[in-house]
Design a protein around this motif. Sequence first.
Motif, mmCIF file in Angstrom:
data_model
loop_
_atom_site.group_PDB
_atom_site.id
_atom_site.type_symbol
_atom_site.label_atom_id
_atom_site.label_comp_id
_atom_site.label_asym_id
_atom_site.label_seq_id
_atom_site.Cartn_x
_atom_site.Cartn_y
_atom_site.Cartn_z
ATOM 1 N N VAL A 125 -105.690 9.763 59.344
ATOM 2 C CA VAL A 125 -104.538 9.512 60.192
ATOM 3 C C VAL A 125 -104.924 8.568 61.332
ATOM 4 N N TYR A 145 -96.575 6.733 66.602
ATOM 5 C CA TYR A 145 -97.335 7.975 66.454
ATOM 6 C C TYR A 145 -96.829 8.859 65.312
ATOM 7 N N LEU A 171 -100.361 16.600 63.354
ATOM 8 C CA LEU A 171 -100.571 17.587 64.416
ATOM 9 C C LEU A 171 -99.603 18.762 64.296
ATOM 10 N N PHE A 218 -106.648 12.082 70.136
ATOM 11 C CA PHE A 218 -106.171 13.255 69.402
ATOM 12 C C PHE A 218 -105.698 14.338 70.365
ATOM 13 N N ARG A 272 -102.590 13.439 72.499
ATOM 14 C CA ARG A 272 -101.334 13.554 71.761
ATOM 15 C C ARG A 272 -100.978 15.008 71.496
ATOM 16 N N GLU A 328 -97.349 9.175 62.059
ATOM 17 C CA GLU A 328 -98.323 9.800 61.162
ATOM 18 C C GLU A 328 -99.161 10.846 61.883
ATOM 19 N N LEU A 329 -99.611 10.508 63.082
ATOM 20 C CA LEU A 329 -100.426 11.457 63.851
ATOM 21 C C LEU A 329 -99.607 12.682 64.219
ATOM 22 N N ASP A 330 -98.366 12.480 64.664
ATOM 23 C CA ASP A 330 -97.511 13.603 65.049
ATOM 24 C C ASP A 330 -97.263 14.537 63.872
ATOM 25 N N PRO A 389 -109.257 11.746 62.141
ATOM 26 C CA PRO A 389 -108.595 10.897 63.141
ATOM 27 C C PRO A 389 -109.388 9.591 63.276
ATOM 28 N N THR A 405 -105.181 7.176 64.885
ATOM 29 C CA THR A 405 -105.146 7.909 66.147
ATOM 30 C C THR A 405 -105.148 6.964 67.345
#
Length: 278
Positions: A181, A58, A65, A85, A88, A60-62, A151, A183
Motif C-alpha cells: 500500500v 489516501y 487501515l 502510517f 494516517r 488505498e492506505l485508508d 507500507p 504510504t
Amino acid sequence: MSPKTKLLTPSSQLPLYTKRILITAPRNYASRLSAQIIDKGGLPIFMPTIETCYLSNYSELDAALRCIDQFDWIAFTSRNGIIAFFERLHDLGLSLSQLQNCQLCALGKDIEHLLSVCGRVDLIPNESSPGGIIAELALMEGIFGKKILLPTPEVIGIPEPNVVPNFITDLQSLGMQVTRVPTYITQSVDKSIYAGELNLIQQGIIDMIAFSSTAEVTSLMAMFNSINDFEHCLIACFGPYTAANARKLGINVSVVSQDFSSFAGFVNAMAEFYSSCQ
C-alpha cells in the motif's frame, strides 16, 4: 571544569578532516548523517536528490487501515513509512488497539521510532534489511498463508529501485499473502536548484558522494549527461544492497558500510577507508 565537560579533539586529527562529503539523502535523513560526518571531522555538503512528501490520494492506505485487523503482519522498511502510517491512523481516528492482532517489524534505527509511536516491535532481524526480515520469517512455523501489509513509497520521476519488488517476491515465495500500500511519495528533486553543487562535483572539489539508497543514485545520475561527470568523486554506499545497485548502474563504489543499522556505521566505514589510505 564540570566532570561532564568534554574537550574537542583537534579537527586535524580526525579521519575525515578536510573531506568534502556530498549527502544525497532526503532532508529528514541528511541532518542525522551530517552530524556523524562532522563528528569525524568531515565537511558535509547537502544535496538531497530525492524528497519524501505526503500522498495526494489516501484511498488505498485508508482502505487498508480500516481493515487492519485482518492482517497478521506489518513490515516497515523505512522510517518515513512508519511516520506516514501512524499519522494516517491517527487522522482516521483509529486507535493503536486496532493493531493488536498484527505482528510488527522494522529495520535498524527505525525500530526505535516504531517503539516510540506504538510501544512494541515483534520482529527485529539480525540483518538490517528486507533480506534480514525474510531470513527470520523463513525460520518461523505457520508463516505460510499469513497476510502481510507493506507500507511503501509511491515512486515518482525515477525508476523504482528493486528493493521493494524483490522483498515482495521473497515474501510470496514463503507463501505469504502480500498487500502493498502506498504510504508516502518519494520523488526526484529538480536539478535546476543545484547548479552550484553540480559544478563542484564536475570540478572534482567534492571528495566523496554518500548514497543511502538506490533512489538517490538514479536521481543523481539523471542530473548528469554521463557518469564521467562525477568520476573524480569517490562513492560510498550505505550497505551492500545500495552498493550492488550502484554497481549495476556502472558506478565504481569505493566504500560500503557493513554495519548498515545506523548512519554511525556508514560514517565509520568512510573514516576507515581514508585511514587505510594514509
